[in-house]
Write an enzyme that holds these catalytic residues in place. Structure first.
Site, PDB file in Angstrom:
ATOM      1  N   VAL A   1      13.836  -3.279  -2.244  1.00 14.47           N
ATOM      2  CA  VAL A   1      13.025  -2.655  -3.286  1.00 14.47           C
ATOM      3  C   VAL A   1      13.792  -2.573  -4.604  1.00 14.47           C
ATOM      4  O   VAL A   1      13.258  -2.884  -5.675  1.00 14.47           O
ATOM      5  CB  VAL A   1      12.544  -1.263  -2.847  1.00 14.47           C
ATOM      6  CG1 VAL A   1      11.763  -0.588  -3.974  1.00 14.47           C
ATOM      7  CG2 VAL A   1      11.686  -1.371  -1.595  1.00 14.47           C
TER       8      VAL A   1
ATOM      9  N   GLU B   1       5.135   7.475  -6.396  1.00 14.88           N
ATOM     10  CA  GLU B   1       4.028   6.609  -5.990  1.00 14.88           C
ATOM     11  C   GLU B   1       4.430   5.632  -4.891  1.00 14.88           C
ATOM     12  O   GLU B   1       3.646   5.324  -3.989  1.00 14.88           O
ATOM     13  CB  GLU B   1       3.511   5.829  -7.205  1.00 14.88           C
ATOM     14  CG  GLU B   1       2.265   5.021  -6.938  1.00 14.88           C
ATOM     15  CD  GLU B   1       1.069   5.886  -6.581  1.00 14.88           C
ATOM     16  OE1 GLU B   1       0.650   5.855  -5.401  1.00 14.88           O
ATOM     17  OE2 GLU B   1       0.574   6.602  -7.470  1.00 14.88           O
TER      18      GLU B   1
ATOM     19  N   VAL C   1       4.418   6.283  -0.568  1.00 10.22           N
ATOM     20  CA  VAL C   1       3.281   6.238   0.353  1.00 10.22           C
ATOM     21  C   VAL C   1       2.447   4.990   0.085  1.00 10.22           C
ATOM     22  O   VAL C   1       1.981   4.778  -1.039  1.00 10.22           O
ATOM     23  CB  VAL C   1       2.388   7.488   0.210  1.00 10.22           C
ATOM     24  CG1 VAL C   1       1.206   7.404   1.173  1.00 10.22           C
ATOM     25  CG2 VAL C   1       3.184   8.759   0.464  1.00 10.22           C
TER      26      VAL C   1
ATOM     27  N   GLU D   1      11.723  -3.400  12.788  1.00 12.74           N
ATOM     28  CA  GLU D   1      13.172  -3.237  12.814  1.00 12.74           C
ATOM     29  C   GLU D   1      13.712  -3.481  14.229  1.00 12.74           C
ATOM     30  O   GLU D   1      12.971  -3.449  15.222  1.00 12.74           O
ATOM     31  CB  GLU D   1      13.548  -1.811  12.377  1.00 12.74           C
ATOM     32  CG  GLU D   1      13.080  -1.441  10.982  1.00 12.74           C
ATOM     33  CD  GLU D   1      13.836  -2.175   9.899  1.00 12.74           C
ATOM     34  OE1 GLU D   1      14.967  -2.653  10.168  1.00 12.74           O
ATOM     35  OE2 GLU D   1      13.309  -2.285   8.775  1.00 12.74           O
TER      36      GLU D   1
ATOM     37  N   ASP E   1       7.201   7.349  10.722  1.00 16.48           N
ATOM     38  CA  ASP E   1       7.019   6.868   9.348  1.00 16.48           C
ATOM     39  C   ASP E   1       5.655   7.280   8.805  1.00 16.48           C
ATOM     40  O   ASP E   1       5.542   7.788   7.684  1.00 16.48           O
ATOM     41  CB  ASP E   1       7.174   5.344   9.320  1.00 16.48           C
ATOM     42  CG  ASP E   1       6.879   4.748   7.961  1.00 16.48           C
ATOM     43  OD1 ASP E   1       7.717   4.891   7.058  1.00 16.48           O
ATOM     44  OD2 ASP E   1       5.807   4.139   7.790  1.00 16.48           O
TER      45      ASP E   1
ATOM     46  N   LYS F   1       4.556  10.039   5.600  1.00 14.26           N
ATOM     47  CA  LYS F   1       3.629   9.711   4.518  1.00 14.26           C
ATOM     48  C   LYS F   1       2.434  10.656   4.521  1.00 14.26           C
ATOM     49  O   LYS F   1       1.956  11.084   3.465  1.00 14.26           O
ATOM     50  CB  LYS F   1       3.184   8.261   4.648  1.00 14.26           C
ATOM     51  CG  LYS F   1       4.318   7.263   4.454  1.00 14.26           C
ATOM     52  CD  LYS F   1       3.897   5.853   4.855  1.00 14.26           C
ATOM     53  CE  LYS F   1       5.049   4.873   4.757  1.00 14.26           C
ATOM     54  NZ  LYS F   1       4.699   3.531   5.272  1.00 14.26           N
TER      55      LYS F   1
END
Length: 430
Positions: free
Chosen positions: A15, A131, A134, A192, A203, A207
């Protein structure tokens, strides 16, 4: 034009590298949209020597990411390290205390400490934006903060984990079971090496906790989320679901009930008539039901370099424009400390698959266990004859979770039941 927005990025993984690329590629466009240029002045990552497909040669390198939080030439810290504690939490806290704005993609941090961080940001007059935390590139936080702010949210639900959605989609398309598809997803990079965070629902629960805070003006409460994963969903269940007019999805769901806020993550039987039933592969979707707007659905890629970087940069443009608003829609000091609605109080219909010995009296015994809890059947499917165990599928009318669990305990103790029943909740979506 105003002075540049000076950015420090902590974390140059997938990212982080995507954010650097996007800022470089769309620099002029972002300057127009943000009213000022967006300039990366410093970065920090575990290894400076690691080869990356980005150019940071003209950017200061900080060995310690915490240095970004106090550097006088940085206006906003982008935290892309991850994790609910440790250096990520210290970095965000220190940056906010130093009066800097923070943009983060860290859903675990927000799920565990979101209310605390929102309070700190507001006390210091800083922006806390997330932002990207999620649903990747889907602008769902912005929708709750801005586009849907005139509504009281009645309910929200969504596919919040692309790995699980990919696995369930592939199981349906190929007829293979969970273990084989998971191995394929790991080989393809969709899962993973240790997939538990995804397939056990954690996860998605992180969220959902963040979404619930924004949607209902409540303190973020990860501990209040009921969590189940997809390990026990079989190809057989997916096939039966299709016969019954459903599709199995791992959903996060939240709503207010008379008992408090209900937050739950688990596999669901979704009617094929519902649009979310047709969100496939690695895609995410979030449905928000508002009292004035009705039902709205947002869908797109929930992870990956491009979509997540897009969401991070959207927040940076907001910071550049000075768009300051409460992190969770209402001021942090006004976030409600709402009770948790007990899972036992959940009302709904159920799918149950039993593997039973093919002999007389078994169905009567199962029906009797349900009848003792006043649970009525809607449909039943039975397949084949065998000297061993055969599948029997039941669907119920709406009942209370506590009653269903008591009935399930009785059924499990029946001698003719060969293995633990598979129970999946049925959701009444339109």
């Amino acid at each position: 034009m105003k002075a540049p927005l000076r950015i420090g990025i902590a974390g140059l993984g997938t990212v982080g590298a995507g954010v650097v690329k996007l800022l470089a590629e769309h620099g002029r466009l972002l300057s127009l949209r943000g009213g000022r240029s967006l300039k990366v002045v410093a970065v920090s990552a575990r290894s400076k020597a690691k080869k990356r497909d980005i150019d940071v040669s003209g950017v200061r390198w900080e060995r310690d990411p915490l240095a970004l939080a106090t550097a006088p030439d940085i206006d906003v810290v982008v935290e892309l390290i991850g994790g609910s504690s440790g250096v990520a939490r210290r970095l965000v806290q220190t940056a906010l205390r130093s009066g800097k704005h923070v943009v983060t993609a860290n859903k675990a941090l927000l799920a565990m400490h979101g209310t605390e961080l929102a309070t700190l940001a507001e006390k210091r007059g800083s922006i806390l934006a997330f932002e990207a935390a999620v649903a990747g590139g889907i602008p769902i936080i912005k929708a709750l903060r801005e586009g849907l702010v005139g509504n009281r949210v009645r309910r929200l639900y969504g596919i919040l984990n692309g790995t699980c959605n990919y696995i369930l989609t592939t199981m349906r398309e190929t007829g293979r079971d969970f273990g084989a598809v998971l191995a394929e997803a790991q080989a393809a990079g969709y899962a993973e090496a240790d997939p538990s965070f995804d397939v056990d629902g954690i996860d998605a629960a992180h969220k959902l906790a963040v979404l619930t805070g924004a949607a209902f003006g409540a303190k973020v409460n990860f501990a209040g989320v009921h969590v189940e994963g997809i390990r026990r969903v079989s190809a057989m269940d997916i096939q039966f679901a299709e016969e019954l007019g459903f599709r199995i999805k791992l959903l996060g769901l939240a709503r207010e009930t008379r008992y408090g806020i209900e937050q739950r993550v688990h596999p669901c039987m979704v009617p094929l008539s519902a649009p979310i039933a047709h969100i496939e592969g690695v895609f995410n979707a979030v449905v928000v039901e508002g009292d004035f707007v009705g039902t709205t659905m947002f869908q797109g890629r929930g992870a990956g370099q491009g979509p997540t970087a897009s969401a991070v940069v959207a927040d940076l443009v907001d910071v550049a424009r000075g768009r300051q608003m409460p992190a969770f829609v209402v001021p942090a000091e006004r976030l409600a400390d709402k009770k948790v609605s007990p899972m036992d109080r959940h009302q709904g219909a159920y799918y149950m698959r039993l593997m039973v010995q093919d002999k007389p009296g078994v169905i009567a015994a199962v029906s009797g266990a349900l009848a003792k809890e006043r649970i009525s059947l809607e449909a039943m499917l039975q397949r084949g004859r065998s000297d061993g165990a055969v599948p029997v599928v039941l669907t119920t009318h709406e009942t209370e979770e506590a009653a269903m669990q008591r009935a399930l305990a009785r059924i499990t103790r029946l001698g003719a039941v060969a293995e633990e029943p598979c129970v999946i909740r049925i959701e009444a979506f339109q």
